[in-house]
Design a protein around this motif. Structure first.
Motif, PDB file in Angstrom:
ATOM      1  N   ILE A 178       0.874  -1.167   0.000  1.00  0.00           N
ATOM      2  CA  ILE A 178       0.000   0.000   0.000  1.00  0.00           C
ATOM      3  C   ILE A 178       0.907   1.211   0.000  1.00  0.00           C
ATOM      4  O   ILE A 178       1.771   1.342   0.869  1.00  0.00           O
ATOM      5  N   MET A 179       0.787   2.046  -0.994  1.00  0.00           N
ATOM      6  CA  MET A 179       1.623   3.243  -0.981  1.00  0.00           C
ATOM      7  C   MET A 179       0.778   4.457  -1.318  1.00  0.00           C
ATOM      8  O   MET A 179      -0.258   4.355  -1.945  1.00  0.00           O
ATOM      9  N   ASP A 180       1.269   5.601  -0.865  1.00  0.00           N
ATOM     10  CA  ASP A 180       0.504   6.798  -1.185  1.00  0.00           C
ATOM     11  C   ASP A 180       0.782   7.161  -2.637  1.00  0.00           C
ATOM     12  O   ASP A 180       1.739   6.699  -3.247  1.00  0.00           O
ATOM     13  N   LYS A 181      -0.065   8.002  -3.165  1.00  0.00           N
ATOM     14  CA  LYS A 181      -0.029   8.345  -4.580  1.00  0.00           C
ATOM     15  C   LYS A 181       1.327   8.925  -4.982  1.00  0.00           C
ATOM     16  O   LYS A 181       1.869   8.600  -6.033  1.00  0.00           O
ATOM     17  N   GLU A 182       1.851   9.730  -4.103  1.00  0.00           N
ATOM     18  CA  GLU A 182       3.102  10.410  -4.440  1.00  0.00           C
ATOM     19  C   GLU A 182       4.253   9.410  -4.556  1.00  0.00           C
ATOM     20  O   GLU A 182       5.036   9.447  -5.494  1.00  0.00           O
ATOM     21  N   THR A 183       4.326   8.496  -3.584  1.00  0.00           N
ATOM     22  CA  THR A 183       5.368   7.466  -3.628  1.00  0.00           C
ATOM     23  C   THR A 183       5.208   6.629  -4.894  1.00  0.00           C
ATOM     24  O   THR A 183       6.180   6.302  -5.564  1.00  0.00           O
ATOM     25  N   ALA A 184       3.964   6.279  -5.212  1.00  0.00           N
ATOM     26  CA  ALA A 184       3.699   5.467  -6.396  1.00  0.00           C
ATOM     27  C   ALA A 184       4.179   6.191  -7.643  1.00  0.00           C
ATOM     28  O   ALA A 184       4.852   5.598  -8.491  1.00  0.00           O
ATOM     29  N   HIS A 185       3.881   7.455  -7.766  1.00  0.00           N
ATOM     30  CA  HIS A 185       4.286   8.187  -8.963  1.00  0.00           C
ATOM     31  C   HIS A 185       5.797   8.352  -9.042  1.00  0.00           C
ATOM     32  O   HIS A 185       6.371   8.324 -10.119  1.00  0.00           O
ATOM     33  N   ARG A 186       6.426   8.482  -7.883  1.00  0.00           N
ATOM     34  CA  ARG A 186       7.883   8.565  -7.895  1.00  0.00           C
ATOM     35  C   ARG A 186       8.474   7.247  -8.398  1.00  0.00           C
ATOM     36  O   ARG A 186       9.395   7.225  -9.207  1.00  0.00           O
ATOM     37  N   ARG A 187       7.895   6.151  -7.917  1.00  0.00           N
ATOM     38  CA  ARG A 187       8.366   4.827  -8.332  1.00  0.00           C
ATOM     39  C   ARG A 187       8.109   4.608  -9.837  1.00  0.00           C
ATOM     40  O   ARG A 187       8.950   4.071 -10.548  1.00  0.00           O
ATOM     41  N   ILE A 188       6.962   5.054 -10.302  1.00  0.00           N
ATOM     42  CA  ILE A 188       6.629   4.935 -11.731  1.00  0.00           C
ATOM     43  C   ILE A 188       7.662   5.692 -12.565  1.00  0.00           C
ATOM     44  O   ILE A 188       8.197   5.178 -13.551  1.00  0.00           O
ATOM     45  N   PHE A 189       7.972   6.906 -12.143  1.00  0.00           N
ATOM     46  CA  PHE A 189       8.949   7.741 -12.848  1.00  0.00           C
ATOM     47  C   PHE A 189      10.306   7.038 -12.925  1.00  0.00           C
ATOM     48  O   PHE A 189      10.938   6.953 -13.967  1.00  0.00           O
ATOM     49  N   GLU A 190      10.706   6.484 -11.767  1.00  0.00           N
ATOM     50  CA  GLU A 190      11.981   5.788 -11.650  1.00  0.00           C
ATOM     51  C   GLU A 190      12.024   4.563 -12.579  1.00  0.00           C
ATOM     52  O   GLU A 190      12.979   4.342 -13.306  1.00  0.00           O
ATOM     53  N   LEU A 191      10.925   3.793 -12.543  1.00  0.00           N
ATOM     54  CA  LEU A 191      10.861   2.579 -13.354  1.00  0.00           C
ATOM     55  C   LEU A 191      10.922   2.916 -14.843  1.00  0.00           C
ATOM     56  O   LEU A 191      11.612   2.250 -15.616  1.00  0.00           O
TER      57      LEU A 191
END
Ligand code: ZN
Length: 686
Positions: free
Chosen positions: A11-24
């Motif tokens: 479970i992650m907050d939206k911001e963490t998820a988007h950071r991870r998406i950007f990184e990936l």
């Protein structure tokens, strides 16, 4: 259904998820470049797939505006049943042709007369021999793309275009001009000569008909209903113009090109502004002289009036603009006579008709044979034995019959018929409804078997030194071998019975065969000669399954889940392992002690740098399997204990190695401990 794993299961907050998406996305773009452009991957396919899967999952849960330009969009989508028609917002015109300097001067006179101008400046560019496409970008993002078609309506090949690594999914900002809301960008999809030849070699090895030239290969790849196939083809793109440009108004063609480059579109570096027509003629001649040294095929140069104001003034006539000209080079062609059409039988039984011609010089190379591909091709061009024909070299090496010189026909020419029986074994020849090729149905056809053995031993496959085409045919004809597995049962006595087979070379061959007993798994899979499974696919399969047993028991779904493996390849793999004759050969390999080495997945190299020695026997697995498991995790297996041994694995009835280990204080582990150590691997193979 979304398969939750990795970060996407947390479970992650939206911001963490988007950071991870950007990184990936950044990481995957980097690995794409390593894989597709530099041919030097840094991570295993399994690891790549994991990253991609994680990104796909996260994108499904946390969609954002950048989705359309995400690397997840490049991998190809579900096959289409047909292409949707695509009406070009602004029609794609075709260019008028010119041959030679005089016609180029005529063009300039006409332009200057209509423009009422003393001197007109131009832009000159190489004319690539590829496929014209139209791309739609909205707010800087690639939305749709189509082939030229008839100029008004083309085919929507959006999915396929996305797989071309050099095509930007997103335009670059920060150029001297803002990104328009809507723009049509025109360009040419092409294939470079070297990757083209590599692709053709692979196709021949895999039993497919080769493409006649890079243009056909590019067109065939772009017009694939299965975009996963397109993703595997080495396609490239250059952009050279715009259609309707919305709010982006330009003053000159040169300005358009500079802007396209600044927006991140690949633009051919050989394009030059020209002060007048004399400079254009010089460019035409000079480009013609360096033509063969370019990495791609060109068939001329294109001249365009630079100032758009003058372009508009000139307009177009009968769907060709009056402000542009295609200046063609003289073709590298020659005339000769077809003396005969012979038929060759390949490894997969394909019968290929080949024209035997009176030798003729084409662009500096003596040509005497040309493939005619298949019967349809011969009928379409109405090629007969005895015909005078025009031939050309395409892709600089492969000679092609352009057409028959009908005026030279005497009536004594003979029509060609595909033989009904295989010229090598006399078996029936069939043609499947969905194929252009005729095939010999006999799985034991000597021509096929010989080709098969030659392929098995070849470099890139098992690399058995000294076993070339000649020797494998000789062994086959002497009935010493009937399939590749028989190689492992050859003896010196048998070999010495061969003509001129000296003792030394017999020994060398036996040694080379012996050395090939522990091939890398991917080389072995490639060597098996499964239709459509070339070196690259073999690598993918080896990396994914880790063992031949796992591959053999895979179903269609599991196979097609692998990146780059479509239903056609999967079907071919399933058929291969279902064929009883192939099963028999595989069993023979096993009896001969052939044991492929499992690849070491970089992501799971948990035993990296560790060395193992086995003693005694284990209940759960044999020595070979244990060895494979260790190697697959990056470890090494030695046969004797030294000071550098990391672990000695003791099964039941251990030998003197156990004592030696204890004396040198080397850790001794039992079977249970060993299984825990490699646990993951065993689980994967089970
Ligand atoms: Zn045959």
């Amino acid at each position: 259904m979304v398969d939750l794993e990795d970060s996407s299961s947390k479970i992650m907050d939206k911001e963490t998820a988007h950071r991870r998406i950007f990184e990936l996305r950044k990481t995957i773009e980097y690995h794409n470049a390593r894989y597709y452009q530099q041919d030097a991957p840094e991570i295993s396919d399994a690891e790549y797939d994991r990253l991609m899967k994680e990104l796909q999952n996260l994108e499904a849960l946390y969609p954002d505006d950048e989705l359309a330009s995400s690397p997840t969009q490049r991998v190809g989508a579900a096959p289409l049943s047909k292409f949707a028609p695509f009406a070009h917002p602004q029609p794609m015109l075709s260019l008028a042709n010119a041959f030679g300097a005089d016609e180029i001067k005529d063009f300039d006179s006409r332009v200057r007369r209509l423009a009422k101008s003393e001197r007109v400046d131009y832009v000159a560019e190489p004319k690539l021999d590829g496929l014209a496409v139209n791309l739609i970008y909205e707010n800087g993002r690639f939305r749709r793309g189509a082939t030229r078609g008839d100029g008004a309506v083309g085919e929507d090949v959006t999915q396929n275009l996305k797989t071309i690594a050099s095509l930007p999914l997103k335009m670059k900002t920060g150029a001297f001009r803002p990104i328009p809301e809507f723009i049509e960008v025109r360009g040419e999809v092409y294939m470079e000569k070297e990757p083209f030849e590599k692709l053709n070699r692979r196709r021949v090895e895999e039993g497919d008909a080769p493409f006649a030239n890079p243009r056909n290969a590019a067109a065939g790849s772009l017009r694939q209903l299965d975009s996963k196939i397109t993703a595997r083809r080495p396609l490239n793109i250059f952009l050279y113009g715009v259609g309707s440009a919305g709010d982006a108004a330009f003053a000159s063609h040169w300005e358009i090109l500079e802007t396209l480059a600044a927006w991140g579109f690949p633009v051919n570096p050989l394009i030059r502004p020209m002060p007048d027509i004399n400079a254009c003629i010089e460019y035409y001649e000079q480009t013609g002289s360096i033509r063969s040294s370019l990495p791609y095929d060109i068939d001329g140069v294109v001249l365009k009036v630079n100032r758009l104001e003058i372009q508009n003034l000139l307009g177009s006539v009968s769907r060709s603009p009056r402000w542009a000209l295609a200046c063609k080079f003289p073709a590298q062609q020659a005339a000769t006579v077809i003396q005969d059409i012979i038929v060759q039988v390949g490894r997969t039984g394909t019968l290929t008709p080949v024209a035997v011609m009176e030798p003729v010089n084409v662009g500096g190379v003596l040509v005497s044979r040309a493939t005619l591909h298949n019967e349809d091709e011969i009928l379409k061009k109405d090629i007969r034995i005895g015909d005078a024909v025009l031939i050309q070299r395409a892709g600089d090496v492969i000679p092609e019959v352009v057409g028959v010189i009908l005026s030279k026909r005497t009536g004594r020419e003979k029509e060609f018929r595909m033989p009904r029986a295989c010229p090598e074994c006399g078996s029936e020849v069939v043609r499947q409804a969905d194929e252009a090729a005729h095939r010999c149905v006999n799985l034991s056809c000597p021509a096929q078997l010989k080709e098969h053995i030659r392929h098995f031993a070849s470099r890139g496959a098992m690399d058995i030194e000294g076993l070339g085409e000649k020797l494998s045919a000789q062994l086959f004809d002497a009935k010493m071998i009937a399939d590749p597995a028989d190689l492992y049962f050859l003896t010196k006595e048998k070999l010495l019975g061969l003509d001129r087979q000296a003792e030394k070379s017999a020994e060398n061959l036996l040694e080379a065969v012996e050395r090939s007993k522990t091939p890398a798994l991917d080389k072995f899979i490639f060597a098996l000669g499964i239709r459509h499974v070339g070196e690259r696919t073999a690598k993918l399969l080896a990396g994914h399954f880790g063992s031949l047993e796992a591959l053999m028991s895979a179903g269609c779904e599991e196979l097609t889940a692998i990146r780059e493996i479509g239903p056609e390849i999967a079907q071919s793999i399933l058929e291969f392992f279902a064929e009883p004759k192939n099963r028999i050969v595989l069993e023979k390999f096993q009896r001969a002690g052939l044991s492929p080495r499992t690849p070491a997945p970089t992501a799971q190299a948990s035993l990296q740098g560790k060395s193992f020695v086995f003693t005694g026997s284990m209940e759960s697995m044999g020595r070979n399997k244990a060895k494979a498991a260790v190697e697959s995790l990056g470890g090494i297996v030695h046969s004797s204990v030294t000071g550098k041994t990391s672990y000695v694995v003791a099964g039941s009835d251990p030998g003197s190695k156990l004592e030696k280990a204890r004396k040198q204080s080397i850790p001794v582990i039992g079977e249970e401990e060993f299984l825990t150590m490699i646990g993951r691997q065993i689980h994967r193979q089970a």
